[in-house]
Design a protein around this motif. Structure first.
Motif, short mmCIF file in Angstrom:
data_model
loop_
_atom_site.label_atom_id
_atom_site.label_comp_id
_atom_site.label_asym_id
_atom_site.label_seq_id
_atom_site.Cartn_x
_atom_site.Cartn_y
_atom_site.Cartn_z
N ILE A 22 0.86 -1.18 0.00
CA ILE A 22 0.00 0.00 0.00
C ILE A 22 0.89 1.22 0.00
N THR A 23 0.60 2.12 -0.89
CA THR A 23 1.42 3.32 -0.99
C THR A 23 0.55 4.48 -1.42
N THR A 24 1.15 5.65 -1.51
CA THR A 24 0.36 6.79 -1.96
C THR A 24 0.49 6.94 -3.47
N LEU A 25 -0.44 7.65 -4.04
CA LEU A 25 -0.41 7.87 -5.49
C LEU A 25 0.86 8.63 -5.88
N ASP A 26 1.22 9.64 -5.09
CA ASP A 26 2.43 10.41 -5.37
C ASP A 26 3.65 9.52 -5.43
N ARG A 27 3.73 8.61 -4.43
CA ARG A 27 4.93 7.79 -4.35
C ARG A 27 5.06 6.87 -5.54
N TRP A 31 7.92 7.13 -8.20
CA TRP A 31 8.81 5.97 -8.27
C TRP A 31 8.90 5.46 -9.71
N SER A 32 7.77 5.39 -10.37
CA SER A 32 7.83 4.87 -11.73
C SER A 32 8.49 5.87 -12.67
N ARG A 33 8.34 7.15 -12.41
CA ARG A 33 8.98 8.14 -13.28
C ARG A 33 10.48 8.15 -13.08
N ARG A 34 10.91 8.13 -11.82
CA ARG A 34 12.34 8.27 -11.59
C ARG A 34 13.11 7.01 -11.92
N SER A 35 12.43 5.87 -12.00
CA SER A 35 13.14 4.63 -12.30
C SER A 35 13.28 4.37 -13.79
N LYS A 158 16.07 12.36 -6.55
CA LYS A 158 15.56 12.92 -5.29
C LYS A 158 14.60 14.06 -5.57
N LYS A 159 14.96 14.86 -6.57
CA LYS A 159 14.09 15.98 -6.91
C LYS A 159 12.75 15.46 -7.43
N ILE A 160 12.79 14.41 -8.24
CA ILE A 160 11.54 13.85 -8.75
C ILE A 160 10.69 13.34 -7.58
N ASP A 161 11.34 12.75 -6.59
CA ASP A 161 10.61 12.22 -5.44
C ASP A 161 9.85 13.28 -4.67
N THR A 162 10.34 14.52 -4.72
CA THR A 162 9.67 15.56 -3.93
C THR A 162 8.45 16.14 -4.64
N GLN A 163 8.25 15.79 -5.91
CA GLN A 163 7.15 16.41 -6.63
C GLN A 163 5.84 15.73 -6.29
#
Lengths: 222, 580
Positions: A22-27, A31-35, A158-163
């Protein structure tokens, strides 16, 4: 899935722990974008060689999901400005940037792309690509080693993670504006600065002591 | 000593007594020829004296004398020292006859001199700007032309030395950017050129072909500057008939970073790290040529151990460059990235040695005038030894085994992009390109410098002049480089690595020097003029990449687009050096 992805802040029944995350939509969105950031295959100068080395077996940026280099800007997420940006090249870089679809990121790799570097004083060199296009991450070095490049890529992740999906600019109305392409005149001209250029060259025209201004005044008068 | 200049050549003086005079300025060599008779003299130099290879053409701005000088360096393709001739014209009306009809290799070099110095070459078939764009204000290498961030003519700047203050060049510029505009300029009235002359030239060539036979539709395609197989920011404008190339015009300058202008502001030693960034894959060879040129002016020689270190490093550079060249050539052929990975694996091991010895993987900045910067650190000799005697010979054989007899490489490479030996010399090509065409012209043998005369090695030659031979010759040359490294390692003595004390500011007596080395890409020449000040008066780089692409159109005509990509790959250009 990565450990940091599964942060439910919510009690999962023990029998489901192995099969449910279970995770948040943002995460999951970040995650999929930065990977799988796809860089554009775009080498300018020396730094491009280190970029190739970073993609080769010893350093291997495939570990970040970034090895899919696309030659076309329309398929890429990341512009790695790897080398000295010259005035002759700048209009093309802006056009390439405009052609990239959102979400897009720019990394200024090396001293030249960040601020002109050793060639800053040259007449054909732009003092940093951020004079014309927005930059997300700057990597120092001349050229940055593949390790430094990787550090830059991690910083970008890391920057992508903060969006947040609610606030990112590409889901807002009319947010994705194109940057006006510079024009090659007697020197490079940014269309947004025409007023400033006109104001300054006219100011120079008024200078009575300057012999060049006298000639120019006569030409204008006649 | 490399590239000696012939000072007495009685034939030339006897034949043209009125308009050929020996150059009598102190520290200068060669002859001064009046510009009216330059073509006649050049024809005699080529046809009667046998100097069939025009190596370098460049301008020098002698502002205090009001003169613009064009300097030519001729060589014999069979080897031997240079014949330098100069032609002096008035600065404000600089017109010199073009030598393109005699030496087609002068084409791009004359265009460069027009671009940067404003010297007009009468009779040049296509005198457009080369590195900058049409419409650029002024000719930047002229001594009275100042860049937007201009501070002083020579470094160290007074604002930085002896008690330096931190200041940003942007703060002194009214636009806070590296730009400047002429007085009274109005941006709204400006009409950008957009290569109109280039396109109309191509249309003229096409329409003149149309007159005979059926009318054909041509498509004009711009390949580059952003293109995965142009090895950087190189642009080719091609006119296609179907897929066949009918016209090809290279457009360069997208990485023109003003190496020479910055070089004339710098002190002599400050230029050393800049030379690294010319051909950024083989920085140590670039150091070599510049060090030779300045050492020749200063009249010093490095100690024995330094000579050996220089040769070892330069030959490792050649191997790493050729590995990279083969890898990217195979990329262009479609073997996407696999051979490249094998090549980079070995290259990384060589870069490890560079990093340990010089402190940097790519930008080594290792050579000093009269020596080298550092000795080999502990444990590196053994590493070099292992690499040279064990690993590299094995890996080169492996590369050879996998690639050389590959059917695809033969099918793509054989008979494609042929350059005849006559053309190779006439177009002033050098390095692997000229040697793959059957001309055994290697400066390490033709005009030995440093200690290359002590080593036993073969000059690799191949005879077909096609893409396949240009691939093979790189494999051959890697083998020869390994041989040289092996001998150098065995012979290397112990001792000092620097003549005298290392100096930051070197005293260079007035004069001129042309130092050239056999860089991995070809003949890399440095023409340096000193007037006794801490900064060079003229600093010119004869870049092999730029001159090797002069016959690109000739090699590509009639071939398909995909073949042009591998022809370019087989020439092996690096844009940092091509555009400087």
């Amino acid at each position: 899935m990565g450990e940091d992805l599964n942060k439910p802040e919510y009690e999962i029944p023990p029998e489901l722990k192995s099969s449910v995350s279970i995770t948040t939509l943002d995460r999951i969105y970040n995650w999929s974008r930065r990977s799988s950031v796809w860089p554009m295959m775009f080498g300018l100068a020396c730094c491009a060689i280190e970029m190739i080395c970073a993609a080769a077996s010893r350093y291997d940026i495939a570990r970040f999901g970034m090895e899919v280099m696309r030659p076309s800007p329309r398929q890429s997420d990341l512009m790695l400005v790897s080398g000295t940006v010259t005035k002759k090249m700048m209009p093309l870089i802006v056009r390439l940037f405009n052609q990239m679809p959102e979400p897009k990121y720019v990394i200024a790799m090396g001293a030249c792309a960040s601020g002109g570097g050793p060639f800053k004083e040259g007449y054909n060199v732009i003092s940093g690509v951020d004079n014309y296009i927005p930059v997300d991450v700057y990597i120092p070095g001349c050229p940055p080693t593949p390790q430094a490049l990787m550090n830059g890529l991690i910083t970008l992740q890391k920057k992508i993670d903060t969006q947040s999906i609610r606030e990112v600019r590409w889901y807002k109305k009319g947010a994705s504006e194109t940057i006006p392409v510079p024009v090659l005149g007697p020197d490079i001209m940014d269309p947004r600065e025409y007023d400033l250029i006109r104001q300054y060259t006219n100011q120079k025209l008024q200078n009575i002591d300057d012999p060049a201004a006298q000639v120019a005044r006569q030409e204008k008068g006649s | 000593m490399s590239a000696q200049i012939i000072t007495k050549n009685s034939d030339l003086l006897e034949k043209f007594p009125q308009y050929v005079k020996p150059d009598e300025r102190t520290g200068y060599n060669g002859y001064v020829v009046s510009s009216d008779h330059l073509i006649d003299v050049a024809r005699a130099i080529r046809d009667e004296l046998g100097y069939d290879y025009l190596s370098s053409v460049t301008g020098v701005d002698y502002l205090p004398d009001g003169l613009m000088e064009v300097v030519y360096h001729f060589f014999k393709s069979s080897g031997g020292p240079a014949l330098a001739i100069k032609s002096q014209v008035d600065r404000n009306n600089a017109v010199v006859p073009s030598l393109v009809s005699l030496y087609p290799g002068a084409d791009f070099q004359e265009r460069e001199a027009w671009d940067l110095f404003g010297i007009q070459f009468a009779g040049h078939p296509d005198l457009r700007r080369l590195l900058l764009w049409e419409g650029f204000e002024g000719h930047p290498m002229r001594k009275d032309w100042h860049e937007p961030y201009y501070e002083e003519d020579g470094k160290p700047f007074k604002s930085r030395w002896p008690d330096g203050k931190i200041s940003l060049a942007e703060d002194k510029n009214p636009f806070h950017k590296n730009i400047a505009f002429p007085t009274g300029f109005d941006p709204d009235k400006w009409i950008p050129d957009d290569d109109s002359v280039l396109y109309s030239n191509i249309k003229n060539i096409i329409s003149s072909e149309d007159e005979s036979g059926l009318k054909t539709d041509y498509v004009i395609v711009n390949m580059g500057p952003q293109h995965p197989s142009t090895h950087g920011v190189f642009r080719m404008v091609v006119a296609l008939e179907g897929e066949t190339i009918r016209v090809l015009k290279p457009v360069v300058g997208y990485l023109h970073r003003n190496h020479e202008k910055i070089g004339e502001r710098n002190t002599f030693l400050q230029n050393m790290p800049y030379t690294d960034r010319l051909d950024y894959i083989s920085s140590l060879s670039n150091n070599f040529g510049y060090a030779l040129a300045v050492e020749k002016l200063m009249g010093i020689k490095p100690p024995e151990r330094a000579e050996y270190l220089r040769v070892i490093m330069a030959e490792f550079t050649r191997i790493s460059n050729h590995l990279f060249a083969i890898g990217s050539l195979l990329n262009d052929m479609g073997a996407y990235f696999t051979p490249m990975l094998y090549a980079i694996e070995e290259r990384e091991l060589i870069l490890d040695i560079f990093e340990a010895t010089t402190g940097s993987r790519m930008m080594c900045n290792y050579f000093r005038f009269g020596g080298v910067a550092r000795d080999l650190p502990e444990g590196i000799y053994e590493k070099i030894h292992d690499l040279a005697f064990e690993r590299l010979p094995r890996k080169i054989d492996e590369l050879d085994l996998y690639l050389t007899n590959s059917e695809i490489i033969k099918a793509r490479g054989e008979g494609v992009g042929v350059l005849t030996p006559e053309d190779a010399i006439a177009y002033s090509t050098s390095g692997p390109v000229v040697r793959a065409s059957g001309v055994p012209y290697d400066i390490r043998r033709a005009d030995p410098y440093s200690i290359y005369d002590r080593f036993d090695f073969d000059v690799a030659v191949r005879y077909h002049g096609d893409v396949y031979d240009r691939y093979l010759i790189r494999v051959d040359e890697m083998r020869q480089s390994v041989r040289i490294i092996q001998q150098a390692l065995t012979q290397m003595p112990k001792g000092p690595i620097q003549e005298g004390k290392p100096q930051y500011v070197v005293k260079v007596p007035p004069g001129e020097a042309y130092g050239r080395v056999e860089a991995p890409k070809g003949e890399l020449g440095y023409y340096v003029v000193s007037n006794g000040k801490p900064n060079p008066w003229r600093y010119h780089v004869r870049a092999p990449s730029l001159i090797n692409i002069t016959p690109l159109e000739k090699m590509s005509l009639g071939n398909k687009v995909a073949d042009t990509v591998i022809i370019l790959g087989s020439i092996d250009i690096v844009l940092g050096e091509l555009d400087r």
